[in-house]
Structure formats: structure tokens, C-alpha cells
Design a protein around this motif. Structure first.
Motif, PDB file in Angstrom:
ATOM      1  N   GLN A  38      43.665  10.169  66.877  1.00  0.00           N
ATOM      2  CA  GLN A  38      43.957  11.537  67.307  1.00  0.00           C
ATOM      3  C   GLN A  38      43.159  12.591  66.544  1.00  0.00           C
ATOM      4  O   GLN A  38      43.044  13.723  67.006  1.00  0.00           O
ATOM      5  CB  GLN A  38      45.450  11.825  67.146  1.00  0.00           C
ATOM      6  N   THR A  39      42.641  12.220  65.387  1.00  0.00           N
ATOM      7  CA  THR A  39      41.872  13.164  64.570  1.00  0.00           C
ATOM      8  C   THR A  39      40.714  12.443  63.901  1.00  0.00           C
ATOM      9  O   THR A  39      40.879  11.313  63.423  1.00  0.00           O
ATOM     10  CB  THR A  39      42.750  13.809  63.474  1.00  0.00           C
ATOM     11  N   VAL A  40      39.564  13.098  63.870  1.00  0.00           N
ATOM     12  CA  VAL A  40      38.381  12.572  63.179  1.00  0.00           C
ATOM     13  C   VAL A  40      37.862  13.663  62.247  1.00  0.00           C
ATOM     14  O   VAL A  40      37.737  14.821  62.646  1.00  0.00           O
ATOM     15  CB  VAL A  40      37.272  12.150  64.159  1.00  0.00           C
ATOM     16  N   ILE A  41      37.595  13.291  61.012  1.00  0.00           N
ATOM     17  CA  ILE A  41      37.073  14.235  60.015  1.00  0.00           C
ATOM     18  C   ILE A  41      35.780  13.684  59.436  1.00  0.00           C
ATOM     19  O   ILE A  41      35.737  12.548  58.961  1.00  0.00           O
ATOM     20  CB  ILE A  41      38.079  14.461  58.874  1.00  0.00           C
ATOM     21  N   HIS A  42      34.730  14.478  59.507  1.00  0.00           N
ATOM     22  CA  HIS A  42      33.444  14.103  58.910  1.00  0.00           C
ATOM     23  C   HIS A  42      33.159  15.060  57.763  1.00  0.00           C
ATOM     24  O   HIS A  42      33.100  16.279  57.956  1.00  0.00           O
ATOM     25  CB  HIS A  42      32.323  14.181  59.956  1.00  0.00           C
ATOM     26  N   VAL A  43      33.024  14.514  56.564  1.00  0.00           N
ATOM     27  CA  VAL A  43      32.768  15.335  55.381  1.00  0.00           C
ATOM     28  C   VAL A  43      31.497  14.865  54.686  1.00  0.00           C
ATOM     29  O   VAL A  43      30.921  13.830  55.040  1.00  0.00           O
ATOM     30  CB  VAL A  43      33.947  15.270  54.380  1.00  0.00           C
ATOM     31  N   HIS A  44      31.091  15.638  53.702  1.00  0.00           N
ATOM     32  CA  HIS A  44      29.969  15.257  52.853  1.00  0.00           C
ATOM     33  C   HIS A  44      30.486  15.159  51.417  1.00  0.00           C
ATOM     34  O   HIS A  44      30.832  16.178  50.804  1.00  0.00           O
ATOM     35  CB  HIS A  44      28.840  16.281  52.953  1.00  0.00           C
ATOM     36  N   SER A  45      30.570  13.934  50.931  1.00  0.00           N
ATOM     37  CA  SER A  45      31.093  13.681  49.594  1.00  0.00           C
ATOM     38  C   SER A  45      30.121  12.800  48.830  1.00  0.00           C
ATOM     39  O   SER A  45      30.034  11.601  49.087  1.00  0.00           O
ATOM     40  CB  SER A  45      32.460  12.990  49.673  1.00  0.00           C
ATOM     41  N   PRO A  46      29.373  13.365  47.883  1.00  0.00           N
ATOM     42  CA  PRO A  46      28.461  12.530  47.096  1.00  0.00           C
ATOM     43  C   PRO A  46      29.172  11.378  46.392  1.00  0.00           C
ATOM     44  O   PRO A  46      28.647  10.259  46.346  1.00  0.00           O
ATOM     45  CB  PRO A  46      27.859  13.514  46.085  1.00  0.00           C
ATOM     46  N   GLN A  47      30.378  11.641  45.858  1.00  0.00           N
ATOM     47  CA  GLN A  47      31.093  10.577  45.130  1.00  0.00           C
ATOM     48  C   GLN A  47      31.451   9.410  46.046  1.00  0.00           C
ATOM     49  O   GLN A  47      31.201   8.251  45.721  1.00  0.00           O
ATOM     50  CB  GLN A  47      32.372  11.136  44.482  1.00  0.00           C
ATOM     51  N   LEU A  48      32.042   9.715  47.195  1.00  0.00           N
ATOM     52  CA  LEU A  48      32.438   8.658  48.113  1.00  0.00           C
ATOM     53  C   LEU A  48      31.229   7.938  48.682  1.00  0.00           C
ATOM     54  O   LEU A  48      31.235   6.718  48.849  1.00  0.00           O
ATOM     55  CB  LEU A  48      33.273   9.246  49.248  1.00  0.00           C
ATOM     56  N   TRP A  49      30.197   8.688  49.003  1.00  0.00           N
ATOM     57  CA  TRP A  49      28.993   8.098  49.599  1.00  0.00           C
ATOM     58  C   TRP A  49      28.323   7.135  48.617  1.00  0.00           C
ATOM     59  O   TRP A  49      27.900   6.046  48.995  1.00  0.00           O
ATOM     60  CB  TRP A  49      28.027   9.211  50.006  1.00  0.00           C
ATOM     61  N   GLN A  50      28.255   7.539  47.371  1.00  0.00           N
ATOM     62  CA  GLN A  50      27.599   6.710  46.362  1.00  0.00           C
ATOM     63  C   GLN A  50      28.443   5.508  45.953  1.00  0.00           C
ATOM     64  O   GLN A  50      27.908   4.449  45.617  1.00  0.00           O
ATOM     65  CB  GLN A  50      27.252   7.562  45.143  1.00  0.00           C
ATOM     66  N   GLN A  51      29.751   5.654  45.975  1.00  0.00           N
ATOM     67  CA  GLN A  51      30.650   4.590  45.525  1.00  0.00           C
ATOM     68  C   GLN A  51      31.237   3.774  46.676  1.00  0.00           C
ATOM     69  O   GLN A  51      32.018   2.837  46.428  1.00  0.00           O
ATOM     70  CB  GLN A  51      31.816   5.194  44.713  1.00  0.00           C
ATOM     71  N   GLY A  52      30.864   4.098  47.909  1.00  0.00           N
ATOM     72  CA  GLY A  52      31.467   3.454  49.068  1.00  0.00           C
ATOM     73  C   GLY A  52      31.381   1.937  49.045  1.00  0.00           C
ATOM     74  O   GLY A  52      32.385   1.238  49.251  1.00  0.00           O
ATOM     75  N   ALA A  53      30.200   1.409  48.782  1.00  0.00           N
ATOM     76  CA  ALA A  53      30.025  -0.042  48.767  1.00  0.00           C
ATOM     77  C   ALA A  53      30.831  -0.677  47.642  1.00  0.00           C
ATOM     78  O   ALA A  53      31.459  -1.727  47.825  1.00  0.00           O
ATOM     79  CB  ALA A  53      28.542  -0.385  48.627  1.00  0.00           C
TER      80      ALA A  53
END
Length: 222
Positions: free
Chosen positions: A128-143
Motif C-alpha cells: 500500500q505504500t512505497v518509500i524511496h530514500v537516499h541513505s549512505p549508511q544503509l546503501w553502504q551497509q546493505g550487503a
């Protein structure tokens, strides 16, 4: 990395007056919180100064066929606004990821990420909801966190990204997590759920884990 905020899909768009779509106040409140956390916004020091991040939610009828599951989404390049009003949202009436096509109306054009949002709604009627953000921490630590990650060779807002989202959601764990990292889109992270509250909570929960992860793996000081 590609330039932020460029619409890559074939857009058929009609300008229409702003209307207060059902649920816009809740969505705008969550977006305001994400702006305060600098996960959505506009910063002259980031992404060539262009706006970043967007948010969307499903609109009735909820029994529509997958490519006709209508949703509202923040307008392209509205990231610099601290608060959004009805005139800052577009309605997407049809979304065909395979055909790279979006049909939309409203006072503003839809976000350049509309194709990705539409893919999630088409794949799962519970979203019902989709959120797209820009997070250096999450992007770098995602894997390291074990989050699903799209192919780094695939750009945002394209049929190839839609296919990557479909690939990820074919895995039940990825679907249940409600979040993935966009490997080829700098700092891009997408959360999705059956409500704005749940999608926002998923995002913040994983952000907290990303922030604490370096502390957990670093040796203690003597």
C-alpha cells in the motif's frame, strides 16, 4: 552513477487540478519526518544539488488488474520542499514496466521512480505504500546486513530495474523484509509495506542497524 531525478520512462501526462487524495496527510507526515532525517530532500552538496527521494501510496479501486493499480506519488523534483500539499502529488493511472510506459495526471509530473513504485504495486496487491530514500549508511551497509540488492549495472527508473525488483520479490524472504538496496543507484534504498507506518518503520529499523553495525564489528578500545 547516473544523474538524479531524470525521467527515463515513456510518460503520457495530463495536467489536472490538485485534489486532496485520500490518505495524503499521513503520507505527507511520514515524508516530513524522512526529510528531517535527510533521507528525502535537496542538498547543494549531494547529487548535483537535485532533489532526492519520493513516496507513494495505493489508490482505489483496490481490485484493479496489476498494471492498472493506481497510486499517488510525490512529484518529480519536489525533494526541496519541507512539506508537501495536494498540489505536489501526481496520480499514476497505469504503469507498464515491461513497456516502459506510465500514464499519469495531476498538477505535477510523477517522480522519476514511478516505474519502480508501480512494479511493486503490480507484483503484490498487499503493498500500500512505497518509500524511496537516499541513505549512505544503509546503501553502504546493505550487503553486510543481508538486505536484497539490485544489480549494480542496472539504472533506476528503467524496465531493467523493474525486472530486478521482480527478481528480488520472487524470493519470499525479500518480499517479507519489505526493503531492498538499489545497487546501481547511489544511496538508493526502497521500503514497501501494507501501510505508511509499516514501511517507514521498516526503513528506520534497518537504518538504526546500519548505523550500529560498524560499532558491533569494531574491536573495543583498550
Amino acid at each position: 552513477m547516473s544523474q538524479e531525478g531524470v525521467i527515463k520512462f515513456n510518460l503520457q501526462y495530463q495536467t489536472t487540478p490538485a485534489v486532496p487524495l485520500p490518505g495524503w496527510q499521513t503520507i505527507s507526515a511520514w515524508r516530513q519526518l524522512l526529510c528531517q532525517l535527510q533521507l528525502i530532500g535537496q542538498d547543494p552538496q549531494r547529487y548535483q544539488g537535485l532533489g532526492f527521494g519520493n513516496i507513494s501510496w495505493r489508490l482505489p479501486p483496490f481490485d484493479a488488474s496489476p498494471n492498472q493499480r493506481a497510486f499517488a506519488i510525490s512529484g518529480t523534483q519536489t525533494g526541496g520542499l519541507a512539506q508537501l500539499l495536494p498540489e505536489h502529488y501526481a496520480q499514476v493511472l497505469e504503469c507498464d514496466p515491461a513497456g516502459n510506459y506510465v500514464l499519469a495526471q495531476g498538477p505535477v509530473k510523477p517522480s522519476s521512480e514511478a516505474l519502480t513504485h508501480g512494479t511493486l504495486y503490480a507484483l503484490d496487491p498487499q503493498v500500500q505504500t512505497v518509500i524511496h530514500v537516499h541513505s549512505p549508511q544503509l546503501w553502504q551497509q546493505g550487503a553486510a546486513l543481508g538486505l536484497p540488492v539490485t544489480d549494480e549495472a542496472v539504472d533506476y527508473g528503467t524496465p531493467q530495474m523493474a525486472a530486478e525488483v521482480e527478481r528480488l520479490l520472487a524470493d519470499e524472504r525479500s518480499r517479507q523484509l519489505g526493503i531492498f538496496v538499489m545497487g546501481g543507484h547511489e544511496d538508493g534504498v526502497v521500503a514497501f509495506a501494507d501501510s505508511a507506518e509499516e514501511a517507514g518503520t521498516i526503513l528506520l529499523r534497518w537504518l538504526a542497524r546500519a548505523i550500529t553495525l560498524p560499532l558491533e564489528i569494531s574491536p573495543l578500545s583498550p
